[in-house]
Write a protein that holds these residues in place. Structure first.
Motif, mmCIF file in Angstrom:
data_model
loop_
_atom_site.group_PDB
_atom_site.id
_atom_site.type_symbol
_atom_site.label_atom_id
_atom_site.label_comp_id
_atom_site.label_asym_id
_atom_site.label_seq_id
_atom_site.Cartn_x
_atom_site.Cartn_y
_atom_site.Cartn_z
ATOM 1 N N GLU A 62 14.923 -39.753 -8.765
ATOM 2 C CA GLU A 62 14.413 -39.674 -7.297
ATOM 3 C C GLU A 62 14.248 -41.153 -7.109
ATOM 4 O O GLU A 62 14.101 -41.450 -5.594
ATOM 5 C CB GLU A 62 13.275 -38.807 -7.174
ATOM 6 N N TYR A 63 13.523 -41.883 -7.736
ATOM 7 C CA TYR A 63 13.003 -43.355 -7.627
ATOM 8 C C TYR A 63 14.338 -43.924 -7.135
ATOM 9 O O TYR A 63 14.276 -44.871 -6.275
ATOM 10 C CB TYR A 63 12.438 -44.015 -8.810
ATOM 11 N N VAL A 101 18.499 -45.475 -0.684
ATOM 12 C CA VAL A 101 18.367 -45.499 0.726
ATOM 13 C C VAL A 101 17.399 -46.446 1.795
ATOM 14 O O VAL A 101 17.818 -46.683 2.778
ATOM 15 C CB VAL A 101 18.006 -43.780 1.136
ATOM 16 N N SER A 102 16.423 -46.970 1.017
ATOM 17 C CA SER A 102 15.953 -47.974 1.350
ATOM 18 C C SER A 102 16.846 -49.497 1.761
ATOM 19 O O SER A 102 16.545 -50.047 2.761
ATOM 20 C CB SER A 102 14.556 -48.339 0.887
ATOM 21 N N VAL A 103 17.554 -49.530 0.767
ATOM 22 C CA VAL A 103 18.451 -50.818 1.091
ATOM 23 C C VAL A 103 19.663 -50.211 2.086
ATOM 24 O O VAL A 103 19.829 -51.126 2.739
ATOM 25 C CB VAL A 103 19.221 -50.932 -0.530
ATOM 26 N N LEU A 157 13.656 -41.649 5.270
ATOM 27 C CA LEU A 157 14.042 -41.033 4.051
ATOM 28 C C LEU A 157 13.466 -41.309 2.791
ATOM 29 O O LEU A 157 13.200 -40.859 1.987
ATOM 30 C CB LEU A 157 15.488 -40.843 3.991
ATOM 31 N N SER A 158 13.388 -42.610 2.764
ATOM 32 C CA SER A 158 12.868 -43.523 1.362
ATOM 33 C C SER A 158 11.486 -43.084 1.212
ATOM 34 O O SER A 158 10.983 -42.890 0.077
ATOM 35 C CB SER A 158 13.241 -45.052 1.553
ATOM 36 N N ALA A 207 9.820 -40.963 -1.815
ATOM 37 C CA ALA A 207 8.934 -41.515 -2.593
ATOM 38 C C ALA A 207 7.323 -40.572 -2.573
ATOM 39 O O ALA A 207 6.776 -40.357 -3.586
ATOM 40 C CB ALA A 207 8.531 -42.833 -2.046
ATOM 41 N N VAL A 208 6.887 -40.349 -1.423
ATOM 42 C CA VAL A 208 5.856 -39.597 -1.303
ATOM 43 C C VAL A 208 6.112 -38.037 -1.772
ATOM 44 O O VAL A 208 5.086 -37.643 -2.425
ATOM 45 C CB VAL A 208 5.460 -39.580 0.141
ATOM 46 N N GLY A 209 7.045 -37.577 -1.743
ATOM 47 C CA GLY A 209 7.374 -36.333 -2.132
ATOM 48 C C GLY A 209 7.310 -36.102 -3.742
ATOM 49 O O GLY A 209 6.860 -35.261 -4.120
#
Length: 126
Positions: free
Chosen positions: A40-41, A47-49, A55-56, A60-62
């Protein structure tokens, strides 16, 4: 492959904690969930890149919520079953840290935009 790796990791707990550097509680409550959610990390960073910040943040929060609710709740229940006391009774310091963590994460995800400073702060909070 994931199952084999997880089995090897769990089998190595006794050897790792026998040295006294890392306690079993630290390993079970912190290190094992972090290693277990590595996919997940990687997804959140990938996806942040690609500039998909919403979505990122969601991933991360999920994952953080999953660890907080499922793993710690399971460990408290397991401790109750095997007769080892483990409670969710937090002291004043832990309660204040939790409050400010929720406040900062909420502020960070509200606008769905980020910069390097927010990224470092959220990483340190995690």
């Amino acid at each position: 492959l994931h199952t084999i790796t997880a089995k090897l990791l769990v089998d190595s707990i006794n050897g790792l904690t026998a040295t006294g550097v890392i306690r079993k509680e630290l390993f079970a409550l912190i290190l094992l969930p972090i290693v277990g959610d590595m996919a997940e990390y990687v997804t959140a960073v990938t996806v942040s890149v690609k500039d998909k910040l919403t979505l990122s943040f969601g991933v991360a929060v999920g994952v953080s919520i999953q660890i907080a609710l499922c793993v710690i709740g399971f460990m408290v229940t397991l401790g109750w079953i095997i007769g080892k006391p483990l409670t969710l009774l937090f002291g004043l310091f832990e309660s204040i840290v939790l409050f400010f963590t929720v406040l900062v994460v909420t502020h960070g995800v509200q606008d769905a935009k980020s910069n390097w400073l927010e990224g470092i702060i959220l990483t340190c909070l995690y």
